[in-house]
Enzyme design. Structure first.
Site, PDB file in Angstrom:
ATOM      1  N   GLU A   1      24.876  44.875  30.417  1.00 42.10           N
ATOM      2  CA  GLU A   1      23.489  44.607  30.806  1.00 42.10           C
ATOM      3  C   GLU A   1      23.216  45.085  32.234  1.00 42.10           C
ATOM      4  O   GLU A   1      24.000  44.803  33.159  1.00 42.10           O
ATOM      5  CB  GLU A   1      23.253  43.095  30.700  1.00 42.10           C
ATOM      6  CG  GLU A   1      21.886  42.612  31.136  1.00 42.10           C
ATOM      7  CD  GLU A   1      21.747  41.093  31.021  1.00 42.10           C
ATOM      8  OE1 GLU A   1      20.611  40.605  31.087  1.00 42.10           O
ATOM      9  OE2 GLU A   1      22.788  40.409  30.874  1.00 42.10           O
TER      10      GLU A   1
ATOM     11  N   LYS B   1      14.636  43.296  26.601  1.00 40.66           N
ATOM     12  CA  LYS B   1      15.150  41.944  26.376  1.00 40.66           C
ATOM     13  C   LYS B   1      14.009  40.971  26.122  1.00 40.66           C
ATOM     14  O   LYS B   1      13.007  40.955  26.849  1.00 40.66           O
ATOM     15  CB  LYS B   1      15.968  41.514  27.595  1.00 40.66           C
ATOM     16  CG  LYS B   1      16.683  40.177  27.488  1.00 40.66           C
ATOM     17  CD  LYS B   1      17.545  39.975  28.733  1.00 40.66           C
ATOM     18  CE  LYS B   1      18.336  38.681  28.689  1.00 40.66           C
ATOM     19  NZ  LYS B   1      19.181  38.538  29.907  1.00 40.66           N
TER      20      LYS B   1
ATOM     21  N   LYS C   1      33.949  29.190  29.365  1.00 36.55           N
ATOM     22  CA  LYS C   1      32.834  30.032  28.929  1.00 36.55           C
ATOM     23  C   LYS C   1      33.245  30.968  27.781  1.00 36.55           C
ATOM     24  O   LYS C   1      32.447  31.213  26.871  1.00 36.55           O
ATOM     25  CB  LYS C   1      32.338  30.859  30.116  1.00 36.55           C
ATOM     26  CG  LYS C   1      31.077  31.684  29.856  1.00 36.55           C
ATOM     27  CD  LYS C   1      29.844  30.804  29.715  1.00 36.55           C
ATOM     28  CE  LYS C   1      28.545  31.594  29.712  1.00 36.55           C
ATOM     29  NZ  LYS C   1      28.204  32.142  31.035  1.00 36.55           N
TER      30      LYS C   1
ATOM     31  N   THR D   1      37.920  26.985  54.184  1.00 39.14           N
ATOM     32  CA  THR D   1      38.870  26.380  53.249  1.00 39.14           C
ATOM     33  C   THR D   1      38.390  25.065  52.656  1.00 39.14           C
ATOM     34  O   THR D   1      39.165  24.358  52.021  1.00 39.14           O
ATOM     35  CB  THR D   1      40.220  26.157  53.964  1.00 39.14           C
ATOM     36  OG1 THR D   1      40.024  25.251  55.057  1.00 39.14           O
ATOM     37  CG2 THR D   1      40.782  27.466  54.492  1.00 39.14           C
TER      38      THR D   1
ATOM     39  N   CYS E   1      22.221  39.989  26.040  1.00 39.82           N
ATOM     40  CA  CYS E   1      22.719  38.719  26.574  1.00 39.82           C
ATOM     41  C   CYS E   1      22.040  37.478  25.978  1.00 39.82           C
ATOM     42  O   CYS E   1      22.364  37.075  24.880  1.00 39.82           O
ATOM     43  CB  CYS E   1      22.637  38.723  28.092  1.00 39.82           C
ATOM     44  SG  CYS E   1      23.898  37.664  28.869  1.00 39.82           S
TER      45      CYS E   1
ATOM     46  N   SER F   1      43.971  24.893  52.849  1.00 40.06           N
ATOM     47  CA  SER F   1      44.210  26.181  53.498  1.00 40.06           C
ATOM     48  C   SER F   1      45.412  26.892  52.887  1.00 40.06           C
ATOM     49  O   SER F   1      45.442  28.133  52.829  1.00 40.06           O
ATOM     50  CB  SER F   1      44.392  26.007  55.008  1.00 40.06           C
ATOM     51  OG  SER F   1      45.545  25.252  55.317  1.00 40.06           O
TER      52      SER F   1
END
Length: 555
Positions: free
Chosen positions: A56, A122, A190, A405, A158, A305
């Site tokens: 895409e 789309k 996912k 960090t 998508c 860290s």
């Protein structure tokens, strides 16, 4: 519906080979993206592919955000598409932004032998989470199918695949298969969600689906690839590796409408493995594409860290990572030893820069203004800010990016110092809860015979070491409890009462939610960091800085 002039009146072949170009296309770099398409198309053609499919908006990169509003966009896109007109004997399906008098569309172009045979706009424009497509794009209104070598191919982009109507309409109009162009960002679990929706859609309509996804990092997003070829019965015929550039070839039996199956599927990734890979890719691409020669890490001897340093080395190589230990009078000998041991183990440049003189100089300057006020967190924050000044000075002098960090748990409740430990350009652990930090540290140590993070860094109680014998749990609940509350409030949007009903202490829930809400102003000023969760801080979680919303009334 476009007819392929080469085959509409000729013998239909037994097979058609598709190439899925799972690759990284950098936002805004239309020239390089076009050249990459050329290279991949020629490579795919050499390997026998008849059709190559790109992700895409690959021509411009995803997400382009307000680049879509630039007046020169249309001309640049037209020029780029025209430059591909000399590529023969392979169909190219290219994701690009289409601009005309009807509007701006998220589109797919069908190029063949120097001509554009058609395009698709789309239809389903996502406007949730990290997506903001209704700000930029007009909605497509029509299904698009094209005939090629005896196959009627339908196009989706998508989000179209996640909605029921677009694929249903393609089936009703006679599609034999569906090609889906995607720029689907990574978050935990996912890939399994993608597989589930693809299997559902394929089975519902008895149509095979080609699903090509982008790969690589873009700002706070990482695209993890995992492109798929799914049979009409929902079973997976091919799966591309995660987080890697890959040209996947799949052969369709035209008569049977069945794809061949890959000999060996890629290795499945554990939850820790995919999270760690996402962090590595996110940092690597952000630093490299931003033009920095290296990164600076304030190494404290603590676990945050330590994990950040590991990610940095894995992303960029030890020669581009510079660790700086900045001790003060409250820094323990254990922290000094562990920081040095890890730096040596990872073979990075390591410098010790004490901050005593800097802190005392600031305190001396402020003494007349504080007027004998008792010491409090102000003095602790001066230490953190002195470290921030040193790191940013090193960045200015040598051109390296300071990576912070702080983890998601700390940012959530404001357990961080503005212009101190929050100073920097990228926060590797911004979307990583403290309990996940421990899991990832243990995961990284398991990858080698000799641990890269000293064991006692993982096992000893966490501390900011800004006062004598300080422990995080002096100010915060145990991280298992804290992260449990934070996940429910931030990731799942549950109310105060809903969280209490799940067994958490009411007073602790109220205190935690108040800390989250009161520290939105800090998070707004924090460095970006790679998204790995369903609800990361940043573009997908937007709250007003000043408001009077009462969480206890939120039932």
């Amino acid at each position: 519906m476009a007819k392929d002039p080469e085959t509409s009146n000729s013998t239909v072949p037994d097979t058609v080979t598709f190439a899925l170009a799972q690759a990284h296309f950098l936002v805004g770099d239309i020239s390089a993206n076009t050249q990459k398409m050329r290279t991949l198309a020629l490579e795919a053609r050499e390997q026998g592919a008849d059709v190559i499919v790109f992700p895409e908006l690959a021509l411009l990169g995803y997400p382009p955000q307000d680049l879509l509003l630039r007046p020169s966009l249309s001309g640049r896109v037209k020029s780029a598409l025209a430059s591909l007109s000399d590529i023969d004997d392979i169909v190219m399906i290219i994701g690009y932004p289409h601009v005309d008098h009807h509007g701006t569309f998220n589109s797919a172009a069908i190029l063949y032998n120097g001509q554009q045979k058609g395009f698709y706009h789309k239809q389903s424009l996502p406007n949730y989470g990290v997506f903001d497509e209704r700000r930029y794009f007009d909605k497509g209104r029509n299904q698009v199918l094209f005939d090629y070598k005896g196959i009627t191919i339908g196009l989706l982009i998508c989000e179209d695949l996640w909605q029921e109507a677009p694929m249903k309409a393609l089936k009703e109009q006679g599609a034999d298969m569906v090609v889906s162009l995607n720029a689907s960002p990574f978050e935990t679990d996912k890939q399994e969600a993608r597989k589930a929706i693809l299997a559902k859609r394929s089975r519902e309509h008895q149509l095979p689906v080609l699903y090509v996804n982008a790969v690589g990092g873009q700002d706070d997003l990482v695209f993890d690839g995992g492109s798929l070829v799914v049979q009409a019965d929902g079973s997976i015929a091919h799966e591309a590796p995660r987080f890697l550039n890959h040209l996947l070839l799949a052969r369709l039996d035209v008569k049977a409408r069945q794809f061949d199956t890959q000999a060996k599927a890629p290795l499945s990734l554990s939850a820790e493995s995919e999270m760690y890979q996402a962090l590595v890719v996110g940092l690597r691409d952000y630093v490299n594409h931003s033009g920095f020669g290296g990164v600076i890490v304030g190494l404290s001897g603590g676990i945050d860290s330590a994990l950040t340093l590991c990610v940095a080395v894995d992303a960029l190589g030890a020669d581009k990572v510079y660790a700086v230990m900045m001790p003060y009078e409250y820094t323990s000998q254990i922290s000094l030893e562990d920081a040095q041991a890890q730096a040596r183990r990872l073979n990075v440049s390591y410098t010790v820069c004490p901050i005593f003189d800097a802190v005392e100089g600031i305190r001396h300057t402020l003494a007349p203004l504080f007027n004998e006020s008792p010491a409090d967190t102000t003095e602790e924050n001066i230490q953190a800010r002195a470290r921030g000044v040193i790191l940013m000075a090193l960045s200015n002098k040598f051109g390296h990016l300071v990576i912070t960090t702080g983890n998601k748990s700390e940012l959530a409740v404001g357990y961080a110092t503005l212009y101190g430990d929050m100073a920097g350009g990228f926060d590797v652990l911004k979307d990583v809860y403290k309990t996940q930090v421990y899991a990832l540290a243990n995961y990284r140590n398991r990858l080698e015979d000799t641990p890269v993070i000293p064991e006692r860094v993982i096992t000893r109680p966490p501390s900011a070491e800004l006062r004598p014998d300080q422990k995080d749990q002096d100010s915060l609940p145990d991280y298992d409890v804290l992260d449990g509350i934070l996940r429910l409030y931030i990731d799942e949007d549950l109310s105060y009462q809903d969280i209490v009903d799940k067994g958490f202490d009411a007073e602790m829930v109220a205190k935690t939610i108040k800390m989250v809400d009161n520290n939105e102003y800090k998070r707004l000023q924090s460095a970006i960091g790679t998204k790995i969760s369903h609800r990361a801080f940043g573009r997908e979680r937007r709250y007003p800085l000043v408001n009077k919303w009462s969480v206890k009334a939120d039932v």
